[in-house]
Write an enzyme that holds these catalytic residues in place. Structure first.
Site, PDB file in Angstrom:
ATOM      1  CB  ALA B  94      -0.909   0.009   1.220  1.00 54.27           C
ATOM      2  CE  LYS B  95       6.265   0.427  -2.735  1.00 50.89           C
ATOM      3  NZ  LYS B  95       5.400  -0.466  -3.566  1.00 50.89           N
ATOM      4  NE  ARG B  96      -3.323   3.361   1.519  1.00 47.57           N
ATOM      5  CZ  ARG B  96      -3.514   3.017   0.239  1.00 47.57           C
ATOM      6  NH1 ARG B  96      -2.599   3.278  -0.684  1.00 47.57           N
ATOM      7  NH2 ARG B  96      -4.647   2.430  -0.125  1.00 47.57           N
TER       8      ARG B  96
END
Lengths: 270, 270
Positions: B94-96
């Site tokens: 997700a690489k939030r």
């Protein structure tokens, strides 16, 4: 399709407003009479929009707050563009940070599916993480330049990193005039420098309101030569102005108050 | 709830595999006989899982590729944990990159709603952007330490930034043993240094396969003292091994090939 900056200009002219209201539906803070599920969220967001849409120049839905409701929250995000009056632009606060075909997929989600007029992006992975968004020529692409959170000190990033982001945005702006910046409101000196390095585009300023930036200083520091060029965002101080049944009226009063404060600050610094 | 690292250890033991298959449903690359909509995506992902689940230690669905299908894609993401056999962990890519209550909302979405066993996070906003995930004690939280994309050179970040991320992850690991790293496979020297600074945790290594990192070098550089401690991800080279009706078998052959290559490389470097 009308460029995002023009949508903002038109909405500002119509509503005499530089205020953006952030849509962060947080069930913990909903008024007591609303359910803490997707139905409560829908009623809450609809009521906020209905009661403030003649007072704002933009709405900024925050992806995470919708995603926490699962697919029904995302479905609501897809309906939001129709819930918001057509003449008010919608800026999706997503802070996506990925590259290549993943970034392309996020852009498709934001612009083709959710039909947002603009998005926020974390730019630190470089142009591969930005260009999949800027190929949508009319859409606003807001690069995160400056944050004011305490954790920002956990890594020794260059002191001028946010200026590098500004210069990068300026260099992109020749081909992508709808590139814009996000800059926290807590350091007016930084904002002044940011404006000098990024003279022509829009700057989204969060952090006014519950984080307490000084409005007049902010406007003085961040204004553009021709007009304001700032979008001042307030989220919680509008959304959760009251936890009672009067929440929508209280939100309206708060939005009205912020709009006036901003306009007074503009007059005072003119 | 079992810690993520233990889920990986068990799946590795059972399937004799350190291979993670990335689930990136890209309609442009679907086999011709599948529709390019959510129905095609569902058939595609189900077939890939069915044909490879005895060959992998993990699946890594990539959020963006699901979100591009709108709420139905997110609904599918919510069904994925049940589609994947219970003994294979699911790592949400997700690489939030957000802070405070927004990060909390993203964590809720990933862990409570989607029921992922782990997530990837862009850590550069500091601990405020990480802790909302690590409070889920058993979940893996993978901090992005090193990417190999060309745009990474667009900003003058410190040369040792990825080492700073490793040191930061190491310092967190005392309280949060499920903190882990993502490190691109293209620079083995960097990976060696990363492993020295982060001796105990898991490292996810993407970029083997279509980006062409050298497998033996990678394993030599990144192995842990006691066992591998690496999760080797391959996405496209498995998913799109064939564009014909035999795509699932071709994916199985490719996954089998990569599993063997990895195991051979481990034996060769032992």
């Amino acid at each position: 399709m009308m460029p995002f900056s023009e949508l903002i200009r038109n909405a500002t002219a119509r509503n005499k407003s530089h205020l953006c209201v952030g849509l962060d539906p947080d069930p913990e803070k909903f008024p007591d009479h609303l359910s803490k599920d997707i139905n409560g969220a829908r009623t809450f967001v609809e009521s906020i929009i209905d009661s403030t849409s003649d007072l704002v120049c933009c709405y900024k839905p925050n992806c995470g707050f919708f995603e926490q409701f699962g697919w029904e929250g995302v479905q609501m995000l897809e309906e939001l563009r129709s819930m918001i009056p057509a003449h008010i632009p919608m800026l999706l606060d997503a802070k996506r940070s990925d590259i290549g075909n993943t970034a392309t997929a996020y852009a498709k989600s934001a612009f083709d599916v959710i039909r947002a007029d603009a998005i926020t992006v974390n730019p630190l992975l470089g142009r591969d993480s930005i260009e999949p968004f800027t190929i949508y020529k009319s859409k606003g692409v807001f690069l995160l330049a400056l944050t004011s959170n305490p954790g920002a000190a956990d890594f020794q990033l260059p002191n001028d990193l946010h200026y590098q982001v500004c210069d990068f945005a300026s260099s992109m702006a020749t081909n992508c005039p709808e590139v814009a910046l996000v800059a926290g409101a807590t350091r007016p000196d930084d904002l002044r420098e940011i404006r000098e390095r990024f003279p022509n585009g829009l700057i989204l300023v969060p952090g006014v309101g519950s984080q307490g930036g000084e409005l007049e200083e902010t406007i003085k520091a961040g204004s553009r030569h021709d007009d304001l060029g700032l979008i001042i965002n307030v989220s919680r101080a509008v959304l959760y102005a009251s936890s009672g049944k009067d929440f929508a009226e209280a939100a309206r009063d708060a939005a009205s108050h912020f709009r006036e404060q901003i306009n007074n600050a503009i007059s005072a610094t003119a």
